[in-house]
Design a protein around this motif. Structure first.
Motif, short mmCIF file in Angstrom:
data_model
loop_
_atom_site.label_atom_id
_atom_site.label_comp_id
_atom_site.label_asym_id
_atom_site.label_seq_id
_atom_site.Cartn_x
_atom_site.Cartn_y
_atom_site.Cartn_z
N PRO A 165 0.97 -1.28 -0.16
CA PRO A 165 -0.08 -0.04 -0.06
C PRO A 165 0.90 1.32 0.01
O PRO A 165 1.92 1.34 0.24
CB PRO A 165 -0.77 -0.19 1.46
CG PRO A 165 0.41 -0.75 2.32
CD PRO A 165 1.24 -1.85 1.46
N ALA A 166 0.03 2.38 -0.22
CA ALA A 166 0.87 3.57 0.10
C ALA A 166 1.27 3.79 1.45
O ALA A 166 0.26 3.69 2.29
CB ALA A 166 -0.08 4.77 -0.59
N THR A 167 2.56 4.25 1.71
CA THR A 167 2.97 4.67 3.02
C THR A 167 3.35 6.15 3.05
O THR A 167 3.47 6.82 2.38
CB THR A 167 4.23 3.73 3.24
OG1 THR A 167 5.29 4.14 2.50
CG2 THR A 167 4.09 2.18 2.89
N TYR A 168 3.60 6.33 4.64
CA TYR A 168 4.36 7.60 4.75
C TYR A 168 5.36 8.15 4.01
O TYR A 168 5.68 9.15 3.83
CB TYR A 168 4.37 7.95 6.23
CG TYR A 168 2.94 7.87 7.04
CD1 TYR A 168 2.06 9.06 6.33
CD2 TYR A 168 2.77 7.20 8.01
CE1 TYR A 168 0.85 9.31 7.42
CE2 TYR A 168 1.63 7.54 8.96
CZ TYR A 168 0.65 8.27 8.34
OH TYR A 168 -0.49 8.62 9.08
N GLY A 169 6.22 6.99 3.57
CA GLY A 169 7.52 7.04 2.97
C GLY A 169 7.04 7.59 1.55
O GLY A 169 7.62 8.33 0.93
N HIS A 170 6.14 6.84 1.10
CA HIS A 170 5.71 7.29 -0.60
C HIS A 170 5.06 8.73 -0.31
O HIS A 170 5.63 9.62 -1.23
CB HIS A 170 4.79 6.30 -0.93
CG HIS A 170 5.03 4.92 -1.34
ND1 HIS A 170 4.24 4.12 -0.74
CD2 HIS A 170 6.06 4.77 -1.95
CE1 HIS A 170 4.74 2.85 -1.03
NE2 HIS A 170 5.86 3.15 -1.87
N ALA B 196 12.61 10.47 9.39
CA ALA B 196 11.36 9.93 10.19
C ALA B 196 10.71 8.83 9.26
O ALA B 196 9.86 8.17 10.11
CB ALA B 196 10.32 10.91 10.42
N VAL B 197 10.94 8.68 7.89
CA VAL B 197 10.29 7.45 7.35
C VAL B 197 11.27 6.61 6.61
O VAL B 197 10.62 5.78 5.77
CB VAL B 197 9.23 8.15 6.36
CG1 VAL B 197 8.11 9.10 7.06
CG2 VAL B 197 9.81 9.12 5.35
N ARG B 198 12.42 6.83 6.82
CA ARG B 198 13.41 6.12 6.12
C ARG B 198 13.26 4.37 6.14
O ARG B 198 13.56 3.90 5.31
CB ARG B 198 14.81 6.36 6.49
CG ARG B 198 16.01 5.97 5.72
CD ARG B 198 17.38 6.68 5.70
NE ARG B 198 17.11 7.70 5.48
CZ ARG B 198 17.72 9.11 5.81
NH1 ARG B 198 18.59 9.11 6.83
NH2 ARG B 198 17.53 10.34 5.10
N HIS B 199 12.78 4.01 7.40
CA HIS B 199 12.50 2.60 7.79
C HIS B 199 11.27 1.90 7.29
O HIS B 199 11.18 0.78 7.21
CB HIS B 199 12.59 2.48 9.23
CG HIS B 199 11.48 3.24 9.84
ND1 HIS B 199 11.49 4.51 10.01
CD2 HIS B 199 10.27 2.90 10.14
CE1 HIS B 199 10.52 5.10 10.61
NE2 HIS B 199 9.51 3.98 11.02
N ALA C 50 -0.41 1.89 12.19
CA ALA C 50 -0.75 3.34 11.98
C ALA C 50 0.56 4.15 11.92
O ALA C 50 0.39 5.25 11.42
CB ALA C 50 -1.50 3.70 13.56
N ALA C 51 1.75 3.76 12.67
CA ALA C 51 2.84 4.63 12.46
C ALA C 51 3.45 4.61 10.95
O ALA C 51 4.29 5.49 10.79
CB ALA C 51 3.87 4.28 13.34
N PHE C 52 2.86 3.74 10.35
CA PHE C 52 3.64 3.62 8.64
C PHE C 52 2.76 4.23 7.68
O PHE C 52 3.32 4.33 6.36
CB PHE C 52 4.04 2.11 8.57
CG PHE C 52 4.63 1.42 9.86
CD1 PHE C 52 5.77 2.23 10.25
CD2 PHE C 52 4.17 0.53 10.43
CE1 PHE C 52 6.60 1.55 11.39
CE2 PHE C 52 4.77 0.05 11.47
CZ PHE C 52 6.03 0.47 11.97
N VAL C 53 1.41 3.98 7.75
CA VAL C 53 0.45 4.50 6.69
C VAL C 53 -0.59 5.22 7.15
O VAL C 53 -0.81 5.28 8.31
CB VAL C 53 -0.02 3.13 6.11
CG1 VAL C 53 0.88 2.12 5.51
CG2 VAL C 53 -1.04 2.45 7.16
N PRO C 54 -1.15 6.20 6.24
CA PRO C 54 -2.33 7.12 6.80
C PRO C 54 -3.56 6.18 7.16
O PRO C 54 -3.59 4.99 6.81
CB PRO C 54 -2.66 7.66 5.57
CG PRO C 54 -1.62 7.58 4.67
CD PRO C 54 -0.89 6.25 5.10
N PRO C 55 -4.32 6.69 8.24
CA PRO C 55 -5.56 6.16 8.77
C PRO C 55 -6.25 5.30 7.76
O PRO C 55 -6.70 4.34 8.12
CB PRO C 55 -6.18 7.27 9.25
CG PRO C 55 -5.19 8.19 9.57
CD PRO C 55 -4.34 8.04 8.52
N GLN C 56 -6.64 5.90 6.53
CA GLN C 56 -7.71 5.25 5.71
C GLN C 56 -6.77 3.83 5.16
O GLN C 56 -7.70 2.95 4.75
CB GLN C 56 -8.22 5.91 4.63
CG GLN C 56 -6.91 6.75 3.70
CD GLN C 56 -6.51 8.23 4.30
OE1 GLN C 56 -6.24 8.18 5.42
NE2 GLN C 56 -6.66 9.37 3.57
#
Length: 165
Positions: free
Chosen positions: A12-17, A127-130, A147-153
């Protein structure tokens, strides 16, 4: 107008993306986020679901940055997708040296096929490198909190997908 294309499976799309999308949208007049559909890979979410999720996720980024962000699907060569959308640059996110090894080979091949399109690497923010989509899926499959890696939806869609198994 300078246009860049940022492609991935986003499964899925992550905070890294999203970090790369936000930073790239500040650098270019137009950013095309291309959701890849591979015939050999079975993703957790189909291309249409990933495309829809990304459209929702990039809307607030575009509002914040004032950038023009489009989400499209593609199947085939990345350079063909870049040409189709008028991109003069391909954005690639790097988390570590291993990513650079893989990405530099792909950039060389892309440059041989499309010398007019540059590859630009953006290092992931600390903050998102991992964060890696494959690890997010593994954690979700095992009932962990993503929850720490992807948006809530996205987290909700992962919970729904794996609670059904």
């Amino acid at each position: 107008m300078k246009t860049a294309l940022y492609a991935g499976s986003f499964d899925p799309a992550t905070y890294g993306h999203l970090d790369i999308i936000e930073r790239a949208s500040r650098l270019f007049d137009r950013l095309v986020v291309a959701v890849g559909a591979h015939h050999e890979k079975k993703g957790e979410f189909d291309a249409a679901d990933r495309e829809a999720m990304l459209r929702d996720l990039v809307a607030p980024i575009a509002a914040r940055t004032g950038g023009r962000i489009e989400v499209v699907a593609f199947a085939g060569l990345l350079v063909d997708a870049a040409r189709e959308h008028g991109a003069n640059a391909i954005i690639r996110g790097l988390r570590n040296a291993s990513d650079l090894d893989v990405e530099s080979g792909m950039a060389g091949m892309n440059a041989a096929m499309a010398p007019e399109i540059d590859t630009i690497y953006l290092g992931a923010s600390p903050a998102v490198r991992h964060i890696a989509s494959s690890l997010v899926k593994q954690i979700a499959r095992l009932g962990g909190d993503v929850a720490a890696f992807v948006p809530p939806q996205v987290a909700e869609k992962l919970r729904a997908r794996y609670s059904a198994h």
